[in-house]
Design a protein around this motif. Structure first.
Motif, PDB file in Angstrom:
ATOM      1  N   GLU A  26      12.123   6.628  10.661  1.00  0.00           N
ATOM      2  CA  GLU A  26      11.831   5.742  12.068  1.00  0.00           C
ATOM      3  C   GLU A  26      10.305   5.566  12.451  1.00  0.00           C
ATOM      4  O   GLU A  26      10.024   4.936  12.806  1.00  0.00           O
ATOM      5  N   GLU A  58      11.366   1.103  20.011  1.00  0.00           N
ATOM      6  CA  GLU A  58      12.450   1.304  19.666  1.00  0.00           C
ATOM      7  C   GLU A  58      12.760   2.328  18.115  1.00  0.00           C
ATOM      8  O   GLU A  58      13.523   3.014  18.760  1.00  0.00           O
ATOM      9  N   GLU A  59      11.938   2.335  17.677  1.00  0.00           N
ATOM     10  CA  GLU A  59      12.004   3.045  15.955  1.00  0.00           C
ATOM     11  C   GLU A  59      11.799   4.188  16.231  1.00  0.00           C
ATOM     12  O   GLU A  59      12.598   4.742  15.811  1.00  0.00           O
ATOM     13  N   HIS A  62      14.283   5.051  17.999  1.00  0.00           N
ATOM     14  CA  HIS A  62      15.652   5.545  16.745  1.00  0.00           C
ATOM     15  C   HIS A  62      15.877   7.201  15.964  1.00  0.00           C
ATOM     16  O   HIS A  62      16.865   7.493  15.994  1.00  0.00           O
ATOM     17  N   PHE A 132      24.199   2.531  14.130  1.00  0.00           N
ATOM     18  CA  PHE A 132      22.573   2.045  13.733  1.00  0.00           C
ATOM     19  C   PHE A 132      23.048   1.283  12.516  1.00  0.00           C
ATOM     20  O   PHE A 132      22.439   0.224  12.506  1.00  0.00           O
ATOM     21  N   GLU A 135      23.084  -2.037  14.564  1.00  0.00           N
ATOM     22  CA  GLU A 135      21.692  -2.017  15.259  1.00  0.00           C
ATOM     23  C   GLU A 135      21.197  -3.021  14.736  1.00  0.00           C
ATOM     24  O   GLU A 135      20.240  -3.332  14.165  1.00  0.00           O
TER      25      GLU A 135
END
Length: 187
Positions: A26, A58-59, A62, A132, A135
């Motif tokens: 990520e 966003e990553e 995560h 996830f 997502e």
């Protein structure tokens, strides 16, 4: 005679090991999106740059969701170095195609995590992975749409910029209420 308590050692499961690896994945995805955003920014394409800067955050979020989950389940998270990212590009389609392939790869990783949690009977881990999985459907769909728009623009990136100004692909207003908690807070 005194009774001594035996110390119970936590044995890391395969699922926990894969989660630790996913933190790296990520963060690497986040850095790759920063490189893509900077390329677009340097080409004076502010909407594309903004889109990928948001993807980078966003990553990162995560990764920090996984960190928080590990802490919440009493597993010490390891913050890794990231893999090398690509910075050399010649045209916009290359960058968006790379981003789509990256999202497809992350989807495969998330599916493996969910499957492993299920196989190990880790119901909490399996439940954690459900968000996830949802997502990734949105991520792949958004990136596929963006690549289609780039292809239809036939090199006119101002059409892509206008599209991004008009539409809100992949921009549902930040973290949804069902998202896992982000260690340190979402950015």
């Amino acid at each position: 005679m005194a009774i001594t308590a035996k110390k119970i050692h936590h044995k890391e499961s395969k699922f926990e090991h894969l989660l630790q690896e996913q933190i790296r994945n990520e963060f690497t995805a986040s850095q790759q999106y920063v490189a893509v955003a900077v390329w677009f920014d340097n080409e004076d394409l502010p909407r594309l740059a903004s889109y990928f800067y948001r993807q980078a955050l966003e990553e990162r979020n995560h990764a920090m969701m996984i960190v928080q989950y590990l802490m919440d389940t009493n597993v010490k998270p390891i913050i890794p170095a990231v893999e090398q990212v690509r910075n050399d590009f010649t045209e916009a389609r290359e960058l968006v195609a790379l981003a789509l392939e990256q999202e497809r790869e992350v989807t495969r990783e998330i599916e493996t995590l969910a499957r492993t949690a299920r196989e190990e009977g880790d119901y909490l881990g399996e439940q954690f992975m459900q968000w996830f999985l949802r997502e990734q459907v949105e991520e792949v769909s958004s990136m596929t749409t963006l690549l289609n728009v780039v292809d239809r623009a036939k090199g006119n990136l101002f059409d892509v910029e206008n599209y991004l100004a008009r539409e809100s692909i992949g921009d549902e207003g930040g973290l949804d209420a069902t998202a896992p908690k982000v260690a340190g807070g979402a950015l």
